[in-house]
Scaffold this motif. Structure first.
Motif, short mmCIF file in Angstrom:
data_model
loop_
_atom_site.label_atom_id
_atom_site.label_comp_id
_atom_site.label_asym_id
_atom_site.label_seq_id
_atom_site.Cartn_x
_atom_site.Cartn_y
_atom_site.Cartn_z
N LEU A 1 -8.11 -15.99 -2.05
CA LEU A 1 -6.78 -15.44 -1.82
C LEU A 1 -6.65 -14.05 -2.44
N ALA A 2 -7.22 -13.85 -3.63
CA ALA A 2 -7.14 -12.54 -4.27
C ALA A 2 -7.74 -11.47 -3.38
N ARG A 3 -8.91 -11.75 -2.79
CA ARG A 3 -9.54 -10.77 -1.90
C ARG A 3 -8.68 -10.50 -0.66
N LEU A 4 -8.08 -11.57 -0.12
CA LEU A 4 -7.23 -11.40 1.06
C LEU A 4 -6.03 -10.52 0.72
N VAL B 1 4.11 -9.55 -7.91
CA VAL B 1 3.32 -10.78 -7.85
C VAL B 1 2.25 -10.70 -6.77
N PHE B 2 2.64 -10.32 -5.55
CA PHE B 2 1.74 -10.43 -4.40
C PHE B 2 0.85 -9.20 -4.20
N CYS B 3 1.21 -8.08 -4.80
CA CYS B 3 0.42 -6.87 -4.62
C CYS B 3 -0.27 -6.40 -5.90
N TRP B 4 -0.01 -7.07 -7.01
CA TRP B 4 -0.63 -6.66 -8.26
C TRP B 4 -1.20 -7.84 -9.05
N GLN B 5 -0.33 -8.75 -9.50
CA GLN B 5 -0.80 -9.83 -10.36
C GLN B 5 -1.85 -10.69 -9.66
N GLN B 6 -1.55 -11.14 -8.45
CA GLN B 6 -2.45 -12.07 -7.78
C GLN B 6 -3.71 -11.40 -7.21
N ASN C 1 -2.00 -17.64 -6.41
CA ASN C 1 -3.11 -18.09 -7.24
C ASN C 1 -2.64 -18.06 -8.69
N ARG C 2 -3.57 -18.28 -9.62
CA ARG C 2 -3.19 -18.41 -11.02
C ARG C 2 -2.56 -17.14 -11.59
#
Length: 297
Positions: A2-5, A86-91, A120-121
């Motif tokens: 998911l991180a790569r996606l 969250v979706f563009c940095w942390q994950q 993800n985490r």
């Protein structure tokens, strides 16, 4: 995975916005350059607004209080700020920044952190330092396959629980955001009897969500209102099953609505006023409740 996606999506959007702006500027279309780039980068805010309009219209006779226009607007703005973090940095870029914390002989009860759909985490990056500084053992899982059935996540949670049991000698607290709450229930029904201290869910679609009618992946379809997967899970749960649950929900949740679908019968259901789906995890009362469950008895 998911991180790569999400890395690909984030960098792809930024690259497309820059390419569009340069193409327009070279041809003298300055206004279109800024408008197109802004739409590509901030277009998600439009979708968030549509979701919150749906929250207002779908409310019906739901027992949760109906949000006012001002509350919905404030929730929208907070979610506009929280979502890209969250979706563009942390994950995508920081999911491994905070390692699991299993200190030897801490004497403290541990916490299993379970994220939700397309997360993800890294979702818990703001929580993990606060748990660590307080000496609370924790494990943050990654739920994979990303788009499989929710039932596939039971072994992942079981492994995390076993590690905390071995490290602390105590039954852990399980915390789930959104779909993570359903994954925890699936684990609890399968193998968790007597092995959990408390369960805290945050915006979890325990009885489904209206929005999932548009879902295309298996786990998302299982979160539609009143699905066969939910009924099969409920059949495994005795009447007193939810006495150990604390369920946080909100009338401004833009993903899980109507709001009371995030509650459970017999649970300690706690309403958060004016909080959207992702931003809900930042409410101080939520972390405070979790910390209260790990205080030595």
């Amino acid at each position: 995975m998911l991180a790569r996606l999400q890395q690909f999506i984030t960098l792809g959007l930024l690259a497309t916005a820059v390419a569009w702006a340069l193409w327009c500027v070279q041809r003298g279309y300055t206004t279109w350059a800024w408008a197109g780039a802004a739409l590509l980068v901030f277009g998600y805010a439009i979708f968030l607004a549509i979701e919150l309009v749906l929250v207002w219209f779908v409310h019906g006779n739901d027992p949760a209080p109906k949000a006012s226009a001002a509350q919905l607007f404030k929730a929208w703005w907070a979610e506009v700020l929280a979502a890209p973090r969250v979706f563009c940095w942390q994950q995508p870029f920081r999911s491994r920044r905070e390692p699991d914390h299993l200190p030897p002989s801490s004497g403290r009860r541990g916490v299993v952190l379970v994220h939700g759909f397309v997360c993800n985490r890294g979702f818990w990056n703001r929580w993990m330092p606060q748990l660590r500084v307080r000496g609370v053992p924790f494990i943050a899982v990654n739920l994979e396959p990303v788009f499989g059935t929710i039932s596939d996540y039971v072994p992942i949670i079981e492994d995390a629980v076993k590690r905390l049991e071995h490290s602390t000698g105590q039954a852990p607290v399980l915390v789930g955001h959104s779909m993570g709450g359903l994954a925890i229930r699936a684990w609890y029904a399968a193998s968790g009897a007597g092995r959990v201290h408390r369960v805290v869910t945050i915006g979890s679609p325990h009885r489904g969500t209206w929005l999932a009618r548009f879902a295309s992946t298996q786990n998302a379809r299982e979160m539609a209102l009143g699905t066969d997967w939910q009924r099969a899970l409920e059949a495994l749960e005795p009447a007193q099953h939810f006495e150990r649950f604390i369920c946080f929900y909100s009338h401004c949740d833009n993903v899980v609505f109507p709001a009371s679908t995030a509650t459970l019968p017999g649970a300690d259901n706690r309403h958060l006023v004016g909080m959207a789906h992702v931003h809900m995890v930042d409410h101080p009362l939520v972390l405070q409740a979790v910390l209260g469950t790990v205080v030595p008895e």
